[in-house]
Structure formats: C-alpha cells, structure tokens
Motif scaffolding. Structure first.
Motif, PDB file in Angstrom:
ATOM      1  N   GLU A 239       0.834  -1.202   0.000  1.00  0.00           N
ATOM      2  CA  GLU A 239       0.000   0.000   0.000  1.00  0.00           C
ATOM      3  C   GLU A 239       0.871   1.255   0.000  1.00  0.00           C
ATOM      4  O   GLU A 239       0.527   2.260  -0.630  1.00  0.00           O
ATOM      5  CB  GLU A 239      -0.925   0.000   1.218  1.00  0.00           C
ATOM      6  CG  GLU A 239      -2.078  -0.984   1.117  1.00  0.00           C
ATOM      7  CD  GLU A 239      -3.041  -0.862   2.278  1.00  0.00           C
ATOM      8  OE1 GLU A 239      -2.735  -0.103   3.235  1.00  0.00           O
ATOM      9  OE2 GLU A 239      -4.088  -1.518   2.257  1.00  0.00           O
ATOM     10  N   ALA A 240       1.986   1.212   0.716  1.00  0.00           N
ATOM     11  CA  ALA A 240       2.895   2.361   0.749  1.00  0.00           C
ATOM     12  C   ALA A 240       3.458   2.654  -0.635  1.00  0.00           C
ATOM     13  O   ALA A 240       3.519   3.808  -1.068  1.00  0.00           O
ATOM     14  CB  ALA A 240       4.029   2.107   1.744  1.00  0.00           C
ATOM     15  N   ARG A 241       3.865   1.602  -1.338  1.00  0.00           N
ATOM     16  CA  ARG A 241       4.395   1.809  -2.693  1.00  0.00           C
ATOM     17  C   ARG A 241       3.321   2.371  -3.621  1.00  0.00           C
ATOM     18  O   ARG A 241       3.601   3.256  -4.452  1.00  0.00           O
ATOM     19  CB  ARG A 241       4.965   0.496  -3.231  1.00  0.00           C
ATOM     20  CG  ARG A 241       6.285   0.081  -2.577  1.00  0.00           C
ATOM     21  CD  ARG A 241       6.919  -1.095  -3.280  1.00  0.00           C
ATOM     22  NE  ARG A 241       6.190  -2.334  -3.013  1.00  0.00           N
ATOM     23  CZ  ARG A 241       6.476  -3.155  -2.002  1.00  0.00           C
ATOM     24  NH1 ARG A 241       7.465  -2.871  -1.167  1.00  0.00           N
ATOM     25  NH2 ARG A 241       5.784  -4.266  -1.830  1.00  0.00           N
ATOM     26  N   LYS A 242       2.099   1.875  -3.488  1.00  0.00           N
ATOM     27  CA  LYS A 242       1.010   2.380  -4.330  1.00  0.00           C
ATOM     28  C   LYS A 242       0.704   3.843  -4.018  1.00  0.00           C
ATOM     29  O   LYS A 242       0.373   4.627  -4.913  1.00  0.00           O
ATOM     30  CB  LYS A 242      -0.234   1.518  -4.151  1.00  0.00           C
ATOM     31  CG  LYS A 242      -0.106   0.132  -4.773  1.00  0.00           C
ATOM     32  CD  LYS A 242      -1.376  -0.683  -4.569  1.00  0.00           C
ATOM     33  CE  LYS A 242      -1.261  -2.048  -5.229  1.00  0.00           C
ATOM     34  NZ  LYS A 242      -2.477  -2.872  -5.011  1.00  0.00           N
ATOM     35  N   ALA A 243       0.796   4.207  -2.732  1.00  0.00           N
ATOM     36  CA  ALA A 243       0.577   5.608  -2.361  1.00  0.00           C
ATOM     37  C   ALA A 243       1.600   6.513  -3.021  1.00  0.00           C
ATOM     38  O   ALA A 243       1.261   7.585  -3.546  1.00  0.00           O
ATOM     39  CB  ALA A 243       0.631   5.752  -0.840  1.00  0.00           C
ATOM     40  N   VAL A 244       2.859   6.100  -3.008  1.00  0.00           N
ATOM     41  CA  VAL A 244       3.897   6.896  -3.668  1.00  0.00           C
ATOM     42  C   VAL A 244       3.629   6.974  -5.164  1.00  0.00           C
ATOM     43  O   VAL A 244       3.796   8.041  -5.776  1.00  0.00           O
ATOM     44  CB  VAL A 244       5.287   6.299  -3.389  1.00  0.00           C
ATOM     45  CG1 VAL A 244       6.357   7.023  -4.210  1.00  0.00           C
ATOM     46  CG2 VAL A 244       5.613   6.390  -1.902  1.00  0.00           C
ATOM     47  N   ALA A 245       3.195   5.877  -5.759  1.00  0.00           N
ATOM     48  CA  ALA A 245       2.887   5.891  -7.183  1.00  0.00           C
ATOM     49  C   ALA A 245       1.769   6.882  -7.506  1.00  0.00           C
ATOM     50  O   ALA A 245       1.824   7.591  -8.520  1.00  0.00           O
ATOM     51  CB  ALA A 245       2.494   4.484  -7.647  1.00  0.00           C
ATOM     52  N   ALA A 282       9.953   5.901  -3.836  1.00  0.00           N
ATOM     53  CA  ALA A 282      10.186   7.298  -4.214  1.00  0.00           C
ATOM     54  C   ALA A 282      11.476   7.436  -5.003  1.00  0.00           C
ATOM     55  O   ALA A 282      11.512   8.080  -6.062  1.00  0.00           O
ATOM     56  CB  ALA A 282      10.218   8.181  -2.970  1.00  0.00           C
ATOM     57  N   HIS A 283      12.535   6.844  -4.530  1.00  0.00           N
ATOM     58  CA  HIS A 283      13.819   6.940  -5.229  1.00  0.00           C
ATOM     59  C   HIS A 283      13.756   6.273  -6.597  1.00  0.00           C
ATOM     60  O   HIS A 283      14.357   6.763  -7.561  1.00  0.00           O
ATOM     61  CB  HIS A 283      14.923   6.329  -4.377  1.00  0.00           C
ATOM     62  CG  HIS A 283      15.300   7.166  -3.193  1.00  0.00           C
ATOM     63  ND1 HIS A 283      16.198   6.752  -2.240  1.00  0.00           N
ATOM     64  CD2 HIS A 283      14.901   8.412  -2.814  1.00  0.00           C
ATOM     65  CE1 HIS A 283      16.330   7.702  -1.318  1.00  0.00           C
ATOM     66  NE2 HIS A 283      15.544   8.716  -1.652  1.00  0.00           N
ATOM     67  N   ALA A 284      13.015   5.179  -6.704  1.00  0.00           N
ATOM     68  CA  ALA A 284      12.880   4.515  -7.995  1.00  0.00           C
ATOM     69  C   ALA A 284      12.183   5.417  -9.005  1.00  0.00           C
ATOM     70  O   ALA A 284      12.383   5.276 -10.219  1.00  0.00           O
ATOM     71  CB  ALA A 284      12.107   3.210  -7.833  1.00  0.00           C
ATOM     72  N   ARG A 285      11.374   6.337  -8.516  1.00  0.00           N
ATOM     73  CA  ARG A 285      10.637   7.267  -9.372  1.00  0.00           C
ATOM     74  C   ARG A 285      11.305   8.636  -9.445  1.00  0.00           C
ATOM     75  O   ARG A 285      10.719   9.593  -9.948  1.00  0.00           O
ATOM     76  CB  ARG A 285       9.193   7.403  -8.878  1.00  0.00           C
ATOM     77  CG  ARG A 285       8.404   6.100  -9.016  1.00  0.00           C
ATOM     78  CD  ARG A 285       7.013   6.206  -8.423  1.00  0.00           C
ATOM     79  NE  ARG A 285       6.277   4.966  -8.616  1.00  0.00           N
ATOM     80  CZ  ARG A 285       5.563   4.658  -9.704  1.00  0.00           C
ATOM     81  NH1 ARG A 285       5.477   5.532 -10.697  1.00  0.00           N
ATOM     82  NH2 ARG A 285       4.933   3.507  -9.801  1.00  0.00           N
ATOM     83  N   GLY A 286      12.533   8.739  -8.944  1.00  0.00           N
ATOM     84  CA  GLY A 286      13.267   9.994  -9.026  1.00  0.00           C
ATOM     85  C   GLY A 286      12.793  11.051  -8.066  1.00  0.00           C
ATOM     86  O   GLY A 286      13.024  12.245  -8.285  1.00  0.00           O
TER      87      GLY A 286
END
Length: 502
Positions: A239-245, A282-286
C-alpha cells in the motif's frame, strides 16, 4: 480515515498535469553531482559549488528541468516588458558575500538583467532606492497551505480562495516561494500550475501531495482534521508503494512521511517496513523523501533508511558527532523549523515581537481575538506541552548551531500554516531572528533563507540576485546584514518582476 486498499484499483489515472510547469525538485543525485546544463538553459548556476543541490542525471531530469525553464519564461512573459533600474540600493545578492552599497539592479521581462556596480541601460525607468536594501525573496522549504482559516483547522479550509489568500500573505511578507510540505488535496495541482504561470498574485508554489502517515498514528487526525484525499495511511509496504505511485502520478515535487509518535500522543510510529518501502519507491521514481521527526533516534533511523531531508529539527538531545558526520557525508538536508515551538508559547507570552504592527497585521480577526483573550493565554501557559515546547526550542537552537558549523546543509522552513499560531510570513521572519539567536550571523541566516532554500528545492532560477534569475525580491529599509531585525522593515516585494508595496 479510509484505507488505501479501497482506492488503488483506478488510482493511476491520466496525467492531468501534462505540460504543466515543473521544477527540478525530483532530480536527485545521491553522489552529489550537479544537474546538467541543457540546450536552451540561459540561467547560469548562481550558487557556490559547495552548496549546490545534488541532482540525479536521468532522462526525466532533462525533461523536467527544461519544463521548469519554460515555466520561468511563462512567468516572465506575464511581467512588465519595461526595463526598470533600481538605483542606489544596498544589494544582498544571496551568495554570501559582502553587501554592495550604491548598487543598481536592472530588471526586464520578470528577470534580473544585471546587478551590482552596473550601468543603467538607455531608456530604462529609474527608481531611486537609496537607503533601502534589496535581497532575494525568501524561499520556504517547509510550510503548509489550506489547513487553517482563522483559528480553525480542517479539510473545509482546503479551498482555492483560502490558499490563494495565504499565498498573497506569504508574498506580502517577502516569502516569494512556498513549499507546502504535505496534506494537499486535488486542488493543489491546478493552483500550483497557476502560481508557476504567474496567474496568482502571490508566492510561487511547490509541494508534496498527500503524504504518507500512519493508521491510528501520525499525523494525529484529531489535530489536523484532514480529508481522505489529503493523506495516505498505508498498512502494508505494498500500500505504501502504491501511495507513492499515486503521488508521482500527480507530479508531487517531493514525498513526505510522518515517522514519530508526536511525543507519545499517538499509539504507534511508522514501521520500518513501511518507511523503507516509501523511500525505495520514491527513489525509484526519481523523488526525494522528507521525514517528519522530533527525536534523534527517529532521525538516525530514517537517514539510515535513505531519507533525503529531515523536515524538522532534532529536539530531544544534542546531536552526536557521528550523526553530524553522517548527515554531512550523505548530503542530507536539515530544516530546523525553530519557530514551530516558539509559536506554541510566544503569542500567549505576549512576547514583544507579537505586539508589533508588523506582526499584528498578519493576524486574521479571529486569531487576533484569540491571542488577546486572557483566558486563552492562561490555558496555553498552563499546558504541560508549553513547557515541553520551550525545552524543545532550546535544544533545537543548540543543534542548529552545531550542524551549521559542521557544514551540514541547512534548509529554511517553519511549518507555517500548519496551525493558527504558525502565521504565514511572520513565522519566516521569526525563523531568521531565531537562527541569529542560535549563533548564525545575519548574513548566514539570510543565505539559508534564500540561496540555500532554493538549493534544497533544486531551483536554480531564484534565491540569488544575478543575471538570468527571476526578479523575486524583498525590499527593506535598513541593513539586515548587520541587524536581522531590519528584515521586518518591509517596503515592498517583487515576484517575477512584479512589485507590490507592503
């Protein structure tokens, strides 16, 4: 509060902000390298190399930086095309050097054409600024918008009219760039685009979209009363990763997470599994990550996990040498937010600065009535949290001096706009005074609030007064490089070449 899993099925959505002006805020290079200079970039790097923002060299970096330059051009185009020369000024250009007396600043199309001991171009409109100091507009790295109206906090205040009014107040007090660090709703996207394009008569706006909190934890819902569209509270790493997305799809400028337990006022902290997932995604998405903390242990944990910005000062214990060295080695930014704790008690104390016309002019009628109420003041002064705030401020002042002297990167922010007593504009002026109280010189404090504030955000087009940068200016009587109190003697402010009197 709604759980994220309810909403993720169609969360990605179209990119509603396609073509919108953006800065290079997300372009982080953890090896400390400069952003590349792209074709068409007419703005020179105005900041000293040792203080330059670290920027990731990726293809998306080039695209976003180019869009940022286009945004500056849009804003410049909305400013007057008349060339204006401010003559006889005391120039503080934001780069840390000695102020230049009897200087000239030439402005055209919203930008600085020349500054210093320069000639006035033929045909320019001359404006005599003798006796006045001109410095870059203040750049806030940690504020909030739309959370407060009068003395009330809550989702009902997150309206375009309220946010635009707050941006106007920030601008009136010389804060020409504002970073709204979390709790932003869908309206933020359009307001930010309008601010970038110069369609709002106020400060320019950047920020974090919703942000990542904790179920039954920080930030306390009873305190903020935010709506479900203003904050994510993920229960699992997925869920955390989806929130960042989702935040990335809305073109958030940064990601923010709330780690601590607000002094034990909430039952849980964010788990390491959640904050590690947030940082990795977040880092993966810059995107860079700012973390809300209070205590040293949480700061150490989140830095070890890879956070890029500590969004508040460490206030429970002195920072140890090993952690100071870690912050410096990793290039972590540290935003002390000194005024956050001062605001808790200063209005109730009736501190001398709270009684000045400069401060009173920033209060809404409802807030003025509240701070003048003897019963309210007595209640605040009797609250144990007030004594805690005094202790936190004293430790924060001490730690700021230690970190600054060690060469840690210091950003500028106050948490203004998060509660009624953290007053937009006034909070930033108090932050400057408190930095000097901590032991910084006025020149050092001013540089943190201008060039360094812009550096943290990766904004190379502001924070200094040199040829090619935005004409975002704060004009004051007196000399704040000698007496920081003179920064309160505001005469007028400029945003992208447009002047407005105080």
């Amino acid at each position: 509060m709604c759980h994220l899993s309810i909403k993720f099925a169609d969360a990605a959505g179209p990119d509603r902000a396609e073509g919108r002006a953006r800065s290079a805020l997300t372009d982080t290079d953890r090896n400390g390298r400069h952003p590349p200079t792209f074709q068409g970039d007419s703005v020179p790097s105005a900041h000293p190399p040792e203080k330059d923002i670290i920027v990731r060299r990726t293809k998306i970096s080039a695209r976003l930086y180019t869009i940022a330059l286009a945004a500056s051009a849009l804003t410049a185009g909305s400013a007057t095309a008349q060339t204006i020369a401010l003559t006889g000024v005391r120039l503080i250009d934001g780069r840390g050097g000695v102020p230049v007396d009897d200087a000239t600043i030439v402005i055209a199309n919203g930008r600085i054409v020349a500054a210093g001991k320069v000639a006035v171009p033929a045909g320019a409109e001359r404006r005599d600024y003798r006796g006045r100091t001109v410095m870059p507009g203040l750049v806030s790295d940690h504020s909030h918008v739309g959370q407060v109206s009068g003395t009330e906090t809550g989702a009902k205040n997150y309206t375009r009219a309220n946010i635009v009014a707050q941006l106007a107040q920030y601008r009136r007090y010389g804060v020409t760039t504002v970073t709204a660090l979390g709790n932003n709703g869908p309206a933020f996207v359009g307001i930010r685009a309008d601010a970038h394009a110069g369609r709002i008569d106020g400060a320019d706006l950047f920020g974090v979209m919703q942000g990542i909190g904790v179920p039954n934890g920080a930030p306390p819902q009873a305190m903020l009363k935010v709506g479900p569209a203003q904050l994510f509270r993920p229960s699992t790493p997925e869920e955390a990763r989806k929130a960042v997305a989702m935040m990335a799809a809305e073109k958030t400028d940064l990601v923010k997470l709330w780690l601590d337990d607000f002094g034990g006022s909430v039952p849980v902290k964010m788990s390491p599994a959640i904050y590690r997932a947030v940082i990795a995604e977040a880092h993966a998405r810059g995107l860079r990550v700012a973390a809300h903390i209070h205590d040293l242990a949480d700061a150490e944990a989140i830095v070890a996990a890879g956070a890029d910005i500590i969004a508040h000062g460490i206030r429970d214990t002195p920072v140890p040498p090993a952690f100071v060295a870690t912050l410096k080695a990793k290039g972590i930014w540290y935003i002390p937010t000194l005024q956050l704790d001062e605001a808790t008690f200063a209005w109730a104390d009736r501190a001398p600065w709270t009684q000045t016309p400069f401060a009173r002019a920033a209060l809404s009628p409802a807030l003025a009535q509240q701070v003048d109420d003897p019963a309210w003041r007595a209640k605040i002064l009797a609250d144990p949290k007030t004594a805690d705030a005094r202790k936190s401020l004293a430790m924060n002042l001490r730690n700021l001096k230690t970190l600054y002297d060690a060469g840690v990167k210091i950003g500028f922010g106050t948490d203004s706009g998060a509660s009624a007593v953290r007053v937009p504009g006034i909070a930033e002026h108090r932050e400057l005074a408190l930095m000097v109280e901590a032991g910084l010189t006025p020149e050092q404090a001013l540089r943190v609030a201008t060039a360094a504030g812009a550096d943290l955000l990766g904004l190379r087009d502001r924070g200094v007064i040199v040829a090619g940068t935005r004409a975002d200016l704060l004009v004051v009587d007196g000399d704040p490089s000698r007496s920081i109190a003179d920064v309160d003697k505001v005469v007028e402010t400029w945003v992208a070449g447009r002047a407005a009197p105080f």
